[in-house]
Design an enzyme around this catalytic site. Structure first.
Site, mmCIF file in Angstrom:
data_model
loop_
_atom_site.group_PDB
_atom_site.id
_atom_site.type_symbol
_atom_site.label_atom_id
_atom_site.label_comp_id
_atom_site.label_asym_id
_atom_site.label_seq_id
_atom_site.Cartn_x
_atom_site.Cartn_y
_atom_site.Cartn_z
ATOM 1 N N ASP A 159 -1.201 4.444 -4.733
ATOM 2 C CA ASP A 159 -0.677 4.172 -3.393
ATOM 3 C C ASP A 159 -1.581 4.797 -2.323
ATOM 4 O O ASP A 159 -2.489 5.565 -2.663
ATOM 5 C CB ASP A 159 0.759 4.729 -3.309
ATOM 6 C CG ASP A 159 1.648 3.906 -2.397
ATOM 7 O OD1 ASP A 159 1.112 3.271 -1.467
ATOM 8 O OD2 ASP A 159 2.874 3.899 -2.600
ATOM 9 N N ASP A 219 5.880 -4.065 1.365
ATOM 10 C CA ASP A 219 6.678 -4.011 0.130
ATOM 11 C C ASP A 219 7.649 -5.191 0.068
ATOM 12 O O ASP A 219 8.261 -5.544 1.083
ATOM 13 C CB ASP A 219 7.546 -2.743 0.115
ATOM 14 C CG ASP A 219 6.712 -1.491 -0.027
ATOM 15 O OD1 ASP A 219 5.478 -1.585 -0.051
ATOM 16 O OD2 ASP A 219 7.328 -0.411 -0.114
HETATM 17 C C1 GAL Z 1 5.192 2.223 -1.096
HETATM 18 C C2 GAL Z 1 4.627 1.190 -2.041
HETATM 19 C C3 GAL Z 1 5.769 0.769 -2.914
HETATM 20 C C4 GAL Z 1 6.269 1.958 -3.703
HETATM 21 C C5 GAL Z 1 6.621 3.107 -2.769
HETATM 22 C C6 GAL Z 1 6.920 4.380 -3.518
HETATM 23 O O1 GAL Z 1 4.290 2.535 -0.159
HETATM 24 O O2 GAL Z 1 4.083 0.120 -1.325
HETATM 25 O O3 GAL Z 1 5.393 -0.282 -3.754
HETATM 26 O O4 GAL Z 1 5.297 2.334 -4.634
HETATM 27 O O5 GAL Z 1 5.584 3.369 -1.848
HETATM 28 O O6 GAL Z 1 7.195 5.458 -2.697
#
Ligand code: GAL
Length: 429
Positions: A159, A219
């Site tokens: 991430d 997301d």
């Molecule tokens: C977001 C990511 C998600 C998930 C989340 C976890 O930024 O895009 O898919 O991994 O963080 O905190």
């Protein structure tokens, strides 16, 4: 000379512009399960033991994946997302799993998953902390890559939270190198472009050389609004992102949310069809222990999975928009074409769409063979460019077809070698 120029032209048409990350992985879009959308950062194992982020969640998903046909259908990665680690690194500076929720540790979990013939994915962050506030890898890329390799991890979702955006690229590239240096093949799933788009156009050549898949946009949520926004983003930026996809590296529009609460069945069909057309990783985020049979059949539909995994490895484009319909086309191996017709009108009932309006329908000159895969499987037989078939598509639903050309060359051969004798023999018998 002419031949060489011709060969180079053919190669450049067949291959994406940039070199893929050379780790031999993701030659086809990855398939598996990832916890985030459905299970989020639920660490409450005392009150919600069945749904909290703990080793038993992944073990149970792996069990079901083997027992209920998921593995056989092609889904192989069982992936942990955020909220798995302890808030502190160990005395040697290594990440460690939360001891209460992962009493066996990640290595044991990886062994369990491998014994089932599946692969384990884990999650980290290029910056100081993960998006949910757990330790990030900044300053620890080599240590963390080695720890993941020692545990036997097969995929890393990396991430981009809590990182100075000007250092993002460098961070993602350094982790890619660190993974490579472990000598273990670890599929590398990035969110690099997503975090860069806010500032400038990402360098997709570098991204393809660094990552096996990459998230571009927000997301996914369990809603039609979310799925629709991902499709809209993709059509808007397709000229930039589609050429970067190919064997070894794929655009990632995020998880499949099929089998949850927010999408109607038509919308679930749209997500499955369009993710196959986009050559997207098929990472489900749902509860495989409790999924409705219709969603399960859709996710395991071998004809759609075959489109997703087609060996030509080209991502499809949205090729036409008219009267609230969208046509998406993906070139397949053996000169075939997959076509999705999406009805974006959110009022009224099913509407008709004439197949001859599909831009790629020209491959039906002189003839083609058409199979409808969604909403129902139907052999539509031999068609021509003038065919008057009309597809019926529900609001927010999708009709999915494959079109196989019957070239005049084959037709000639067919005419030359086909003898009516065989029919006569049959008649006599
Ligand atoms: C977001 C990511 C998600 C998930 C989340 C976890 O930024 O895009 O898919 O991994 O963080 O905190």
């Amino acid at each position: 000379m002419c031949r060489i120029v011709f060969l180079l032209a053919v190669i450049s048409i067949l291959c994406p512009s940039a070199e893929a990350l050379d780790n031999g992985l993701a030659l086809k879009p990855s398939m598996g399960w990832l916890h985030w959308e459905r299970f989020l950062c639920n660490t409450n194992c005392d009150t919600d033991p069945n749904n909290c982020i703990s080793e038993s969640l992944y073990m149970q998903m792996a069990d079901v994946m083997v027992e209920e046909g998921w593995k056989e259908a092609g889904y192989e990665y069982v992936c942990i997302d955020d909220c798995w680690p302890s808030t502190q690194r160990d005395a040697q500076g290594r990440l460690q799993a939360d001891p209460k929720r992962f009493p066996g540790g990640i290595k044991k979990l990886a062994d369990y998953i491998h014994a089932k013939g599946l692969k384990l994915g884990i999650y980290g962050d290029v910056g100081k902390t993960t998006c949910a506030g757990y330790p990030g890898s900044l300053g620890y890329y080599e240590t963390d890559a080695q720890t993941f390799a020692d545990w036997g991890v097969d995929l890393l979702k990396f991430d981009g939270c809590f990182m100075n955006w000007t250092l993002l690229g460098e961070g993602y590239m350094n982790m890619s190198k660190a993974l490579n240096q472990t000598g273990k093949s670890i599929l590398y799933s990035c969110e690099w472009p997503l975090y860069e788009w806010a500032f400038h156009k990402p360098n997709y050549t570098a991204i393809r050389e660094t990552c096996n898949h990459w998230r571009n946009f927000d997301d996914v949520y369990d809603s039609w609004t979310s799925v629709k926004s991902i499709l809209n983003w993709t059509t808007f930026y397709q000229d930039i992102i589609v050429p970067s996809a190919g064997p070894g590296g794929w655009n990632d529009p995020d998880m499949l949310v099929i089998g949850n609460f927010g999408l109607s069945h038509d919308q679930q069909e749209t997500q499955m069809a369009l993710w196959a057309i986009m050559a997207a990783p098929l990472l489900m985020s749902n509860d495989l222990r409790n999924i409705c049979p219709r969603s399960k059949m859709l996710l395991q539909n071998s004809r759609i999975i075959e489109i997703s995994q087609d060996p030509l490895g080209k991502q499809g484009y949205c090729t036409a928009k008219m009267d609230s319909f969208e046509v998406w086309e993906r070139p397949l191996s053996k000169n075939r074409l997959a076509v999705a017709v999406l009805n974006k009108q959110e009022i009224g009932g099913a509407r008709g769409f004439a197949v001859r309006l599909i831009p790629g329908w020209k491959i039906c000159n002189p003839q083609c063979n058409v199979t409808q895969i969604l909403p129902q499987y139907k052999e539509m037989g031999v068609q021509t460019q003038r065919s008057s078939i009309v597809l019926s598509v529900n609001p927010t639903g999708t009709a999915l077809l494959t079109v196989t050309p019957i070239s005049s060359y084959y037709k000639k051969l067919y005419k030359l070698y086909w003898k009516p004798m065989s029919i006569k023999q049959n008649t006599i018998l």
